[in-house]
Design a protein around this motif. Structure first.
Motif, PDB file in Angstrom:
ATOM      1  N   ILE A 108     -11.197  -1.036  -0.425  1.00 17.73           N
ATOM      2  CA  ILE A 108     -10.612  -2.182   0.278  1.00 17.73           C
ATOM      3  C   ILE A 108     -11.216  -2.290   1.673  1.00 17.73           C
ATOM      4  O   ILE A 108     -11.576  -1.267   2.279  1.00 17.73           O
ATOM      5  N   SER A 109     -11.298  -3.491   2.158  1.00 17.73           N
ATOM      6  CA  SER A 109     -11.844  -3.705   3.499  1.00 17.73           C
ATOM      7  C   SER A 109     -10.945  -3.060   4.544  1.00 17.73           C
ATOM      8  O   SER A 109      -9.726  -3.059   4.417  1.00 17.73           O
ATOM      9  N   GLU A 134       0.212  -3.365   5.319  1.00 16.74           N
ATOM     10  CA  GLU A 134       0.062  -4.600   4.539  1.00 16.74           C
ATOM     11  C   GLU A 134      -0.073  -4.273   3.056  1.00 16.74           C
ATOM     12  O   GLU A 134       0.522  -4.947   2.204  1.00 16.74           O
ATOM     13  N   ILE A 135      -0.855  -3.223   2.764  1.00 16.48           N
ATOM     14  CA  ILE A 135      -1.058  -2.837   1.366  1.00 16.48           C
ATOM     15  C   ILE A 135       0.267  -2.408   0.744  1.00 16.48           C
ATOM     16  O   ILE A 135       0.640  -2.824  -0.353  1.00 16.48           O
ATOM     17  N   LEU A 136       0.984  -1.587   1.516  1.00 12.27           N
ATOM     18  CA  LEU A 136       2.269  -1.063   1.038  1.00 12.27           C
ATOM     19  C   LEU A 136       3.224  -2.198   0.693  1.00 12.27           C
ATOM     20  O   LEU A 136       3.819  -2.232  -0.396  1.00 12.27           O
ATOM     21  N   ASN A 137       3.364  -3.133   1.635  1.00 13.85           N
ATOM     22  CA  ASN A 137       4.292  -4.249   1.407  1.00 13.85           C
ATOM     23  C   ASN A 137       3.886  -5.064   0.202  1.00 13.85           C
ATOM     24  O   ASN A 137       4.727  -5.540  -0.559  1.00 13.85           O
ATOM     25  N   SER A 138       2.581  -5.209   0.036  1.00 21.55           N
ATOM     26  CA  SER A 138       2.082  -5.998  -1.076  1.00 21.55           C
ATOM     27  C   SER A 138       2.450  -5.338  -2.410  1.00 21.55           C
ATOM     28  O   SER A 138       2.891  -6.004  -3.348  1.00 21.55           O
ATOM     29  N   ILE A 139       2.314  -4.015  -2.461  1.00 17.20           N
ATOM     30  CA  ILE A 139       2.648  -3.313  -3.713  1.00 17.20           C
ATOM     31  C   ILE A 139       4.161  -3.396  -3.985  1.00 17.20           C
ATOM     32  O   ILE A 139       4.591  -3.752  -5.082  1.00 17.20           O
ATOM     33  N   TYR A 140       4.957  -3.102  -2.937  1.00 12.14           N
ATOM     34  CA  TYR A 140       6.405  -3.127  -3.132  1.00 12.14           C
ATOM     35  C   TYR A 140       6.890  -4.504  -3.572  1.00 12.14           C
ATOM     36  O   TYR A 140       7.851  -4.620  -4.325  1.00 12.14           O
ATOM     37  N   SER A 141       6.220  -5.543  -3.087  1.00 13.18           N
ATOM     38  CA  SER A 141       6.709  -6.890  -3.360  1.00 13.18           C
ATOM     39  C   SER A 141       6.734  -7.204  -4.860  1.00 13.18           C
ATOM     40  O   SER A 141       7.447  -8.087  -5.300  1.00 13.18           O
ATOM     41  N   ILE A 142       5.963  -6.459  -5.655  1.00 16.11           N
ATOM     42  CA  ILE A 142       5.948  -6.713  -7.100  1.00 16.11           C
ATOM     43  C   ILE A 142       7.261  -6.320  -7.754  1.00 16.11           C
ATOM     44  O   ILE A 142       7.816  -7.052  -8.579  1.00 16.11           O
ATOM     45  N   ASN A 143       7.766  -5.163  -7.398  1.00 15.33           N
ATOM     46  CA  ASN A 143       9.035  -4.738  -7.984  1.00 15.33           C
ATOM     47  C   ASN A 143       9.671  -3.650  -7.130  1.00 15.33           C
ATOM     48  O   ASN A 143       9.493  -2.462  -7.347  1.00 15.33           O
ATOM     49  N   LEU A 147      -3.050  -7.159  -5.571  1.00 20.82           N
ATOM     50  CA  LEU A 147      -3.946  -6.560  -4.585  1.00 20.82           C
ATOM     51  C   LEU A 147      -5.310  -7.244  -4.601  1.00 20.82           C
ATOM     52  O   LEU A 147      -5.923  -7.462  -3.554  1.00 20.82           O
ATOM     53  N   LYS A 148      -5.777  -7.571  -5.805  1.00 22.15           N
ATOM     54  CA  LYS A 148      -7.066  -8.273  -5.913  1.00 22.15           C
ATOM     55  C   LYS A 148      -6.978  -9.608  -5.210  1.00 22.15           C
ATOM     56  O   LYS A 148      -7.865 -10.029  -4.482  1.00 22.15           O
ATOM     57  N   ASN A 149      -5.877 -10.261  -5.451  1.00 20.96           N
ATOM     58  CA  ASN A 149      -5.645 -11.576  -4.892  1.00 20.96           C
ATOM     59  C   ASN A 149      -5.533 -11.540  -3.369  1.00 20.96           C
ATOM     60  O   ASN A 149      -6.154 -12.324  -2.665  1.00 20.96           O
ATOM     61  N   ASP A 150      -4.710 -10.595  -2.854  1.00 20.17           N
ATOM     62  CA  ASP A 150      -4.437 -10.535  -1.417  1.00 20.17           C
ATOM     63  C   ASP A 150      -5.600  -9.958  -0.629  1.00 20.17           C
ATOM     64  O   ASP A 150      -5.923 -10.420   0.463  1.00 20.17           O
ATOM     65  N   PHE A 151      -6.201  -8.891  -1.157  1.00 16.37           N
ATOM     66  CA  PHE A 151      -7.160  -8.137  -0.344  1.00 16.37           C
ATOM     67  C   PHE A 151      -8.536  -8.013  -0.993  1.00 16.37           C
ATOM     68  O   PHE A 151      -9.391  -7.309  -0.475  1.00 16.37           O
ATOM     69  N   ASN A 152      -8.690  -8.645  -2.150  1.00 17.11           N
ATOM     70  CA  ASN A 152      -9.984  -8.600  -2.821  1.00 17.11           C
ATOM     71  C   ASN A 152     -10.442  -7.154  -3.061  1.00 17.11           C
ATOM     72  O   ASN A 152     -11.572  -6.786  -2.768  1.00 17.11           O
ATOM     73  N   LEU A 184      -8.938   4.062  -1.088  1.00 17.57           N
ATOM     74  CA  LEU A 184      -7.594   4.648  -0.962  1.00 17.57           C
ATOM     75  C   LEU A 184      -7.071   5.020  -2.346  1.00 17.57           C
ATOM     76  O   LEU A 184      -7.293   4.293  -3.312  1.00 17.57           O
ATOM     77  N   THR A 185      -6.420   6.144  -2.432  1.00 16.69           N
ATOM     78  CA  THR A 185      -5.792   6.534  -3.688  1.00 16.69           C
ATOM     79  C   THR A 185      -4.298   6.728  -3.465  1.00 16.69           C
ATOM     80  O   THR A 185      -3.881   7.486  -2.587  1.00 16.69           O
TER      81      THR A 185
END
Lengths: 796, 339
Positions: free
Chosen positions: A716-717, A724-733, A787-792, A758-759
């Motif tokens: 990821i860039s 931001e990554i964390l919030n994006s993942i949590y937002s799914i469920n 994640l692909k959508n938000d951060f490519n 990142l792992t």
């Protein structure tokens, strides 16, 4: 023990609702553990009249009845042999439940039936299932059965403490309640009429074990009629959970429940040689009991025997060989008392527990034997007829003399601090059956009634006084002062403990400050910390103010230690800081600052040393915030000028800046002659205490279903932050993704410039089910797409 | 056939002996006694034998099978034992090597004493009260019955912020604040920093005190003696006795100074107690009626006691710290000693 409200009201006029009475009893030491409303079951049945009754054309034992329930007439098919037109009966309409069975509209051999006419057994009031219950002719049609039968009652389940055998009967409870409520006790009138021959002609008594049988009395009634008890007697027994059997047995049970002293009735005809022998059992002797078991006895067991065999296991259970039957004509009424420990031993060994053994085990009085004997005879003559023979047989080798116990009113006051007059003391104690026998200076002597074996010493009487006076009427003198702020007190300590547990050592510096430190730390001129309390007569210019921050002193402490060769340091100070502007005194607030420098951990030969960094100080801050139950602090890039730009964070709580942490700017550190990296946390504890009172931990259910772990690795860039990554993942469920752990960051070979790999480990769990692979793959797929959508991102 | 069985048995015996893994054993098991094994093959041949011969051979065959199973089992145990022994050898350590140490920090000795004092008094029903370090003259002097012209008010002894604002010289100020805001019964301790304008080997310009105040009906001098005795024994040990000496404080009457048996020599006399066997610990007394009336408390109805102790001194005595300056130097080698 069950106490019926109605039965209790027979001995006292109760002007209280059952709820109020329950409270009064509990606070007088008769703890009501449960309340049962009686008659509620019966009230689903209705008093009804069978208008017509004809034989079912399709069956010789069924009848078709037309039943008037007061509002309309229903057809009911009845199988009872005794049903007939004109009878008043107990009618169960459609919808009523009898134990597990719900009454429905049914068709019986082609005829419809809308309900049921009930037997006593079906109603649960006796075992009689010979036919339907036929009510008296004057029973009012349409009335609820419970109300009609006066079964509406309340049964209190009362815990009788082991020191109070006098409360094992409802009359005894009434005496106590009367004393508590200060109302008169209505004593039942007991009188018996003896006629004809002397008992001695028909029965002999021989007490061969007076050490185990302290009293034995027998009376005899000839020519009784054994029959069903009248309704009032049956009601009384049912109300305390006893099953009516026949008039004689019911009377013995009634009197036992009334006065707490059990009795037994024998069939005189079955007593061999007309002699009652109280003796120890022979080893191995067999005894057939009323419960249809045969018990093998030991020589410490006490039996009531005739010339050849035991006819009762004393105080525990009667014999199958001598009990009252339909044919019984002449009866012997036993009222006795036995050594409680012996009853307890035998009943315990043979595993028999009866209403009788329950009471005898609790050391009841010898004296009441005579009372219950007379009471039982009175009721038998009344309800079963017959003639009471003259006299009684009575073995009472060691009559108990009434005890006198003295009480000093001054002692009452000394122990209880309550002021009660002598007259009040007497008023408290006399309703309990105590009699004032003598009065001297500061001494009241009371005669104790035989049923109060627990009243032996002055202190026992004092206990009775306070029980009746009311424990909670005693004034308490100590009032909480509410001077101490416990939350702040213990939270401050907790924070110190957290730091100590993380390896920090506490320093204490003088609370003086050097104003030049504020310049060194680039504190702006309009900053709150510039409003200093200045001393008129300081020790010197470097001690001329009261400190408004703790960082300068920590830096000096660090320098001191570095100079002394101690380069790995974790220090903290938690104390007041002072500011003063337009106030008379000053603003004093608890503050916390801490510092880490050098290597994080002590040398360990298995691992490499590594220096403390930003994330170490961040971890401490988060641990402290967590301990303060602050779950969502807001972190912003710091505006403090003493940190290295870009390497410090300000902490906000409810939009107030409550602290900061980060790396001290090397330019500032060098002003203090320190060359090694320093990490600092600086927290306005008092502000946090004011904004948020610490919350006690509250238990959460431990997850029942195992968590499932899945790894996620992507490139990821660097322009996207971890948050931001964390919030994006949590937002799914947010519900099923319970934890996200970063366990690797990789920058270097194969990763293009400006990117990082990142792992994460994602933890999935549910409160309600075991998650399947499908569930998780589904969510994971959505996460990847997002994640692909938000951060490519690029999956690895 | 008999010979064949013996041969199979011998072969099995030697192969099993050589097996050195679970895997080998499984294979041997299948080869010799499994469904498709040699022995099972022989079993099929039993049918070709005469009726008379059949039982004897059946028996021999079965015995061979049992024997092989036992050999397998035995070897299985041996292999497990070998494996276990290997593990022991592999995991053997030099037990004297240094351990992984988790670094635990320390509370400052003053804090340790401070918390211990708080806990002792909290356990006896006291509450902890607080007051400001920067005080006014009323709370520091007037309310404590210290007259305007008292030498204690000298600029040389007290740090001033303004003419009537100063750094408190004692924690007794908190007594005053508590009595202003709370009606008796009062049972508090208060600890904190105090300041006096002096700085030498035995005096620090900032020091720590603990103050206790008890006001209620029927509080007596005996209660004060009791509480001090209990405190001293809890703090320094059962052997430490205490005594009162008459003294003067403006805000208590009668006033006393309290000594304890020297914690170093237990009264025999040493350099710490300068040979006297006793150490001075602090001041105490019954609250002066003037203090009560100044604060509007009925001094006929209520009585009270108060005492003040130096925490720094207690810490020095308790931990045998020889020099007061060590307390404020914050040398990590010093701090780390107070685990």
């Amino acid at each position: 023990m069950k106490i019926s409200y109605k039965w209790l009201s027979q001995y006292i006029d109760i002007d209280l609702s059952p709820e109020e009475l329950q409270t009064r009893m509990t606070f007088a030491g008769l703890e009501v553990e449960g309340v049962e409303k009686l008659g509620e079951d019966l009230n689903q049945y209705i008093v009804a009249e069978i208008k017509k009754c004809k034989t079912h054309p399709g069956s010789d034992h069924l009848s078709i009845c037309q039943v008037n329930n007061g509002s309309d007439t229903k057809q009911v098919i009845c199988g009872a042999p005794n049903c007939a037109a004109g009878q008043k009966v107990a009618f169960a309409p459609v919808g009523v439940s009898i134990s597990d069975f719900k009454i429905k509209k049914v068709k019986l051999r082609g005829e419809e039936s809308f309900g049921m006419i009930c037997s006593e057994k079906e109603l649960g009031i006796s075992d009689n299932h010979d036919g339907i219950l036929v009510l008296p002719d004057d029973a009012p049609i349409g009335e609820k059965l419970g109300t009609y039968l006066q079964q509406d009652d309340i049964a209190f389940e009362v815990e009788i403490t082991p020191n109070r055998p006098d409360l094992l009967g409802i009359f005894g409870v009434a005496r106590d309640v009367a004393a508590v409520l200060n109302v008169p006790l209505i004593i039942p009138e007991i009188s018996i009429k003896e006629t004809g021959e002397s008992i001695a002609k028909h029965l002999a008594l021989q007490n061969d074990a007076s050490e185990l049988c302290t009293r034995y009395t027998a009376r005899m009634i000839k020519g009784v009629t054994i029959k069903e008890s009248p309704a009032w007697l049956k009601q009384r027994l049912i109300s305390v959970g006893l099953r009516p059997i026949n008039n004689i047995v019911d009377i013995t049970n009634f009197v036992m429940t009334e006065f707490g002293h059990p009795l037994h009735a024998f069939d005189h005809k079955l007593i061999k040689d007309k002699t009652i022998i109280v003796r120890r059992a022979k080893k191995g002797e067999k005894f057939p009991a009323l419960d249809e078991q045969t018990y093998t006895l030991e020589k410490d067991d006490l039996v009531i025997a005739d010339a050849v065999k035991p006819i009762a296991l004393a105080g525990i259970i009667g014999g199958e060989n001598s009990h009252i039957t339909k044919e019984t004509k002449d009866i012997v009424i036993e009222a006795a008392n036995f050594l409680y420990s012996s009853i307890r031993k035998t009943a315990g060994r043979l595993k028999i527990s009866t209403d009788s053994s329950y009471r005898f085990e609790r050391d009841i009085a010898d004296e009441t034997a005579e009372l219950v004997s007379q009471r039982a005879c009175q009721l038998i003559l009344e309800l079963a007829g017959g003639k009471l023979l003259e006299g009684k047989l009575d073995s009472y080798p060691n009559p108990v003399e009434n005890r006198i116990v003295g009480l000093r009113p001054s002692r009452v006051k000394k122990l209880l601090t309550i002021t009660v007059s002598d007259k009040q003391i007497i008023n408290y104690l006399e309703p309990l059956g105590l009699k004032l026998s003598r009065r001297e200076t500061d001494l009241l002597k009371f005669e104790i009634p035989p049923y109060r074996k627990d009243l032996v010493r002055e202190i026992d009487l004092i206990e009775e006084i306070i029980r009746l006076h009311g424990y909670n009427s005693v004034e308490s003198f100590l009032k909480p002062q509410k001077i101490m702020d416990k939350t702040t007190f213990y939270t401050s300590r907790k924070i110190k403990d957290i730091l100590v547990n993380n390896g920090f050592s506490e320093v204490i510096n003088w609370n003086f400050g050097d104003p030049s430190d504020l310049n060194k730390l680039n504190i702006p001129t309009d900053d709150e910390r510039r409003n200093n309390a200045e001393l008129k007569n300081p020790l010197g210019s470097s001690f001329s103010i009261m400190h408004s921050m703790l960082i300068p002193q920590l830096l000096k402490n660090a320098l001191f230690n570095i100079h002394h060769g101690q380069k790995n340091l974790k220090l903290f100070e938690q104390t007041k800081v002072f500011t003063r502007h337009n106030e008379k005194l000053a603003t004093e607030k608890i503050h916390l600052s801490a510092l880490i420098t050098g290597n994080l951990h002590p040398v360990y030969w298995k691992e490499d040393q590594y220096p403390a960094d930003f994330y170490d100080i961040k971890g401490i801050v988060e641990e402290i915030l967590n301990a303060l139950d602050i779950s969502n602090p807001v972190f912003k890039v710091s505006s403090e000028k003493f940190y290295q730009p870009g390497l410090a964070v300000d902490v906000f709580l409810k939009e107030r800046m409550v602290g900061s942490f980060g790396k001290i700017d090397s330019k500032i550190a060098s002003k203090y002659d320190i060359e090694q990296p320093l990490f600092i946390l600086d927290i306005k504890l008092q502000d946090i205490f004011e904004l948020q009172k610490s919350v006690k931990p509250v238990f959460h259910d431990i997850p029942k279903f195992p968590p499932v772990l899945r790894d996620l690795s992507f490139v990821i860039s660097k322009k996207y932050s971890y948050n931001e990554i964390l919030n994006s993942i949590y937002s799914i469920n947010k519900k099923l993704i319970t934890k996200i752990e970063l366990f690797d960051e990789y920058i270097g070979k194969n990763i293009k410039d400006g990117y990082r790999s990142l792992t994460f480990s994602l933890v999935f769990s549910s409160d309600t089910k075991t998650l399947t692979d499908d569930n998780i793959n589904n969510i994971l797929q959505k996460v990847i797409e997002k994640l692909k959508n938000d951060f490519n991102i690029e999956m690895r | 056939m008999k010979e064949e069985i013996t041969r199979v048995l011998e072969a099995a015996r030697s192969e099993i002996k050589k097996a050195d893994s679970m895997h080998d054993l499984m294979q041997l098991k299948s080869r010799y006694i499994g469904k498709k094994s040699i022995l099972n093959g022989l079993m099929q041949k039993l049918g070709t034998l005469s009726k008379e011969e059949r039982p004897a051979f059946g028996k021999i065959l079965n015995e061979a099978k049992v024997q092989i199973s036992e050999l397998l089992l035995q070897r299985d145990q041996e292999i497990k034992n070998l494996k276990y022994k290997k593990t022991l050898k592999k995991e053997a350590l030099d037990l004297t090597m240094p351990s992984r140490k988790r670094e635990i920090g320390t509370l400052h000795p003053i804090t340790k004493v401070w918390q211990e004092i708080e806990d002792i008094f909290i356990s006896m029903g006291f509450e902890v009260a607080e007051g400001p370090d920067i005080e006014d003259e009323f709370h520091n002097f007037d309310a404590l019955n210290t007259p305007q012209d008292h030498p204690a008010r000298d600029l040389s002894d007290t740090f001033y912020i303004e003419d009537d604002v100063l750094l408190r010289t004692q924690t007794s100020t908190v007594q005053v604040r508590v009595m202003e805001n709370h009606k008796p019964p009062i049972k508090i301790i208060s600890q904190g920093s105090c300041y006096r304008n002096e700085n030498d080997a035995s005096h620090s310009p900032m020091f720590h005190q603990v103050e206790a105040l008890v006001v209620d009906e029927g509080v007596t001098f005996a209660d004060l003696r009791d509480i001090m005795n209990i405190f001293v024994k809890k703090m320094f040990g059962e052997k430490i006795e205490s005594r009162f000496r008459p003294h003067f404080f403006p805000f208590t009457e009668p006033s006393a100074e309290m000594d304890i048996i020297c914690v170093k020599c237990l009264g025999r006399g040493c350099n710490l107690c300068k040979g006297s066997g006793w150490l001075e610990l602090g001041g105490a007394g019954m609250v002066d009626p003037n203090v009560f009336s100044m604060l509007g408390i009925d001094s006929e109805k209520y009585t009270g006691y108060a005492f003040g102790l130096g925490i720094d001194r207690i810490a020095m005595l308790k931990y045998k710290i020889p020099d007061m300056r060590l307390l404020f130097e914050n040398d990590i080698r010093f701090l780390k000693q107070f685990k």
